[in-house]
Motif scaffolding. Structure first.
Motif, PDB file in Angstrom:
ATOM      1  N   ALA A 381       0.840  -1.197   0.000  1.00 23.40           N
ATOM      2  CA  ALA A 381       0.000   0.000   0.000  1.00 23.40           C
ATOM      3  C   ALA A 381       0.871   1.240   0.000  1.00 23.40           C
ATOM      4  N   ASP A 382       0.483   2.217  -0.815  1.00 26.73           N
ATOM      5  CA  ASP A 382       1.101   3.534  -0.758  1.00 26.73           C
ATOM      6  C   ASP A 382       0.232   4.429   0.115  1.00 26.73           C
ATOM      7  N   ARG A 405       5.633   4.041   0.671  1.00 31.96           N
ATOM      8  CA  ARG A 405       5.219   2.678   0.312  1.00 31.96           C
ATOM      9  C   ARG A 405       5.499   1.754   1.497  1.00 31.96           C
ATOM     10  N   ARG A 406       4.468   0.954   1.847  1.00 29.77           N
ATOM     11  CA  ARG A 406       4.604   0.033   2.977  1.00 29.77           C
ATOM     12  C   ARG A 406       4.126  -1.366   2.585  1.00 29.77           C
ATOM     13  N   GLU A 415       1.836   1.659  12.911  1.00 29.80           N
ATOM     14  CA  GLU A 415       2.062   3.079  13.187  1.00 29.80           C
ATOM     15  C   GLU A 415       3.300   3.515  12.416  1.00 29.80           C
ATOM     16  N   PHE A 416       3.203   4.613  11.688  1.00 28.16           N
ATOM     17  CA  PHE A 416       4.315   5.040  10.845  1.00 28.16           C
ATOM     18  C   PHE A 416       4.273   6.548  10.651  1.00 28.16           C
ATOM     19  N   HIS A 450      -1.247  -2.838  -5.554  1.00 33.42           N
ATOM     20  CA  HIS A 450      -1.791  -3.427  -4.321  1.00 33.42           C
ATOM     21  C   HIS A 450      -1.658  -4.949  -4.269  1.00 33.42           C
ATOM     22  N   THR A 451      -0.806  -5.490  -5.126  1.00 32.70           N
ATOM     23  CA  THR A 451      -0.593  -6.940  -5.143  1.00 32.70           C
ATOM     24  C   THR A 451       0.818  -7.318  -4.713  1.00 32.70           C
ATOM     25  N   GLY A 452       1.681  -6.328  -4.597  1.00 38.54           N
ATOM     26  CA  GLY A 452       3.093  -6.585  -4.362  1.00 38.54           C
ATOM     27  C   GLY A 452       3.899  -6.598  -5.641  1.00 38.54           C
TER      28      GLY A 452
END
Length: 495
Positions: A381-382, A405-406, A415-416, A450-452
């Motif tokens: 997810a961005d 991007r995580r 938490e970021f 969103h799939t990697g």
């Protein structure tokens, strides 16, 4: 002024000499944007007593060879520098100067560990520096800068000349051009060959020049704009520079500097950059600069200048959620980077929060960051954060934006912090700050599938449902603790 054209190492090179008798210090400008467009600039340097050498880089305009962006500049620049030092009109000193890609050319000369001290410049002026292919292609977080790179490659990539309007014309014909998948097929949709486009996204050496800057041994003048997409790189270069002196000039400008003032620019921010550059160059060549990092930054909306290093205090702003604590980042309806209007109906596409009106003016100077706790139902997810000032005059002005991007397990709350870069802006009484948290910032940035999968090569995009804990969201600005003490930017640069 005396003018001649040369072929230095086979590359088309113009030489502009002052009318007075020499020898002179030299200025070297190496550019992919047509050396003839720099004639007014070269005349300005020559009027101020500098021999000016302007060269088309390999494979561009009148220079033969194959154009390979960011590949040949150190070697070709070193050859040209060696030639300059041997000319009877040169007094043995030269400064490498450039803006954008030309700044890259200047910096690789200054930082080339393979070159002899004799071939490296005596000082360097780097304006809005495009530090390298990887630096321009991605944000520090790795997210792809789509629109800017598509525009540059459409205009300049894999061709000997330029067509500045190429992307705009293509978008007029196909408004969904940047939404087509995979992004590697962009050249086909533009209708011409762009073999270097795919290779751009494989570059992973971001930060290489900034790391090398710590070993620099000559003076630097770094010039940038708060509204330029390379602003953070400009500041990082200045902070890291290891030479005897480094100066920073950061104004309320875009990539074209004073020719592209932002909405927060005032009369005090209209500087004669040519005269300032020449004055700095004279001091740099004579050892007249005070050691260390100094400079000036504009206070946007305040019509004044502050020291580049200004003491501030952190200030956390209270935020009230308006809607979208649960939202969907849908690739077919991405949050647009070119629109500040927020939709009020339908399924929320972002989390929207706002501060109360400011009860007094606030001078925000320094880094901006957002801390939050949130989750996504997709493995990749961005998270885009955009800070907008809602002024008492009912206008909306973008202050800062960043995208992170995580990779997290589905629906796991994490938490970021999102670092939104630096601002220097006076916010008037009554201004409210709107914070948008979204999953896209398109077309400025590529959409996460969103799939990697790699966003550049993906051919399928999925929606991503997000949840934001509004009580966890904190917005931290850095503010001046007292009334600012203005400085003269020329004095700060030339001290």
């Amino acid at each position: 002024m005396n003018f001649s054209s040369e072929a230095v190492g086979g590359l088309a090179t113009d030489v502009h000499l002052p009318d007075a008798g020499g020898p002179f210090p030299a200025v070297l400008i190496r550019t992919p944007y047509d050396r003839t467009r720099h004639r007014a600039e070269a005349h300005g340097w020559a009027r101020r007593g500098f021999a000016t050498v302007v060269q088309d880089v390999r494979g561009r305009f009148a220079s033969p060879g194959q154009w390979q962006p960011y590949e040949n500049e150190a070697a070709d620049g070193t050859l040209t520098a060696h030639w300059i030092r041997r000319q009877p009109w040169n007094d043995g000193r030269y400064i490498a100067v450039g803006a954008s890609y030309a700044a890259h050319c200047a910096l690789v000369l200054a930082l080339d560990t393979g070159a002899t001290t004799q071939d490296r410049p005596d000082a360097v002026i780097a304006a809005v520096p495009a530090l390298g292919a990887a630096d321009t292609a991605r944000e520090p977080s790795g997210v792809e800068r789509l629109q800017a790179r598509a525009g540059w490659w459409a205009a300049h990539g894999d061709r000997s000349d330029s067509d500045e309007s190429a992307l705009d014309e293509a978008l007029a014909t196909d408004p969904g051009l940047l939404a087509h998948l995979p992004l590697t097929t962009l050249p086909e949709r533009l209708g011409r060959s762009l073999p270097s486009w795919a290779g751009l996204w494989q570059r992973r050496d971001r930060g290489r020049l900034v790391a090398q800057a710590a070993q620099a041994d000559l003076p630097l003048l770094a010039v940038g704009g708060h509204h330029d997409h390379f602003a953070e790189d400009t500041v990082a270069l200045w902070r890291t520079w290891g030479g005897p002196s480094a100066r920073l000039l950061l104004g309320p400008w875009g990539h074209s500097l004073v020719a592209a003032p932002g909405p927060d620019a005032g009369p005090a921010h209209r500087l004669p950059l040519g005269e300032l550059y020449a004055s700095w160059a004279r001091r740099a060549l004579t050892g007249g600069l005070t050691p260390g990092q100094h400079g000036a930054q504009a206070l946007g909306g305040g019509n004044l200048w502050l020291p580049a290093q200004t003491d501030t205090i952190p200030c956390t702003q209270r935020l009230r959620p308006l809607h979208g604590t649960r939202f969907t980042a849908h690739p077919d309806r991405p949050v647009r980077s070119d629109e500040l209007t927020v939709p009020t109906g339908g399924v929320p596409d972002r989390c929207l929060l706002v501060t109360p009106p400011l009860t007094r003016p606030l001078d925000a100077v320094g880094p901006v960051r957002v801390r939050l706790q949130a989750s996504a139902d997709t493995p990749s997810a961005d998270w885009a954060a955009r800070l907008v000032a809602l002024t008492p005059h009912k206008s909306a002005e973008r202050l800062a934006v960043a995208i992170l991007r995580r990779e997290e397990p589905r629906n796991k709350a994490g938490e970021f912090t999102i670092e939104l870069g630096r601002i220097a802006r006076r916010l008037d009484t009554g201004t409210r700050l709107r914070l948008e948290i979204a999953g896209h910032h398109f077309p400025a940035h590529a959409r996460n599938p969103h799939t990697g999968a790699d966003p550049v090569e993906a051919d399928q995009l999925l929606p991503s449902r997000r949840t934001v804990d509004p009580s966890s969201v904190t917005l931290t600005l850095h503010v001046l603790p007292a009334r600012p003490h203005p400085v003269d930017p020329a004095q700060e640069i030339l001290r």
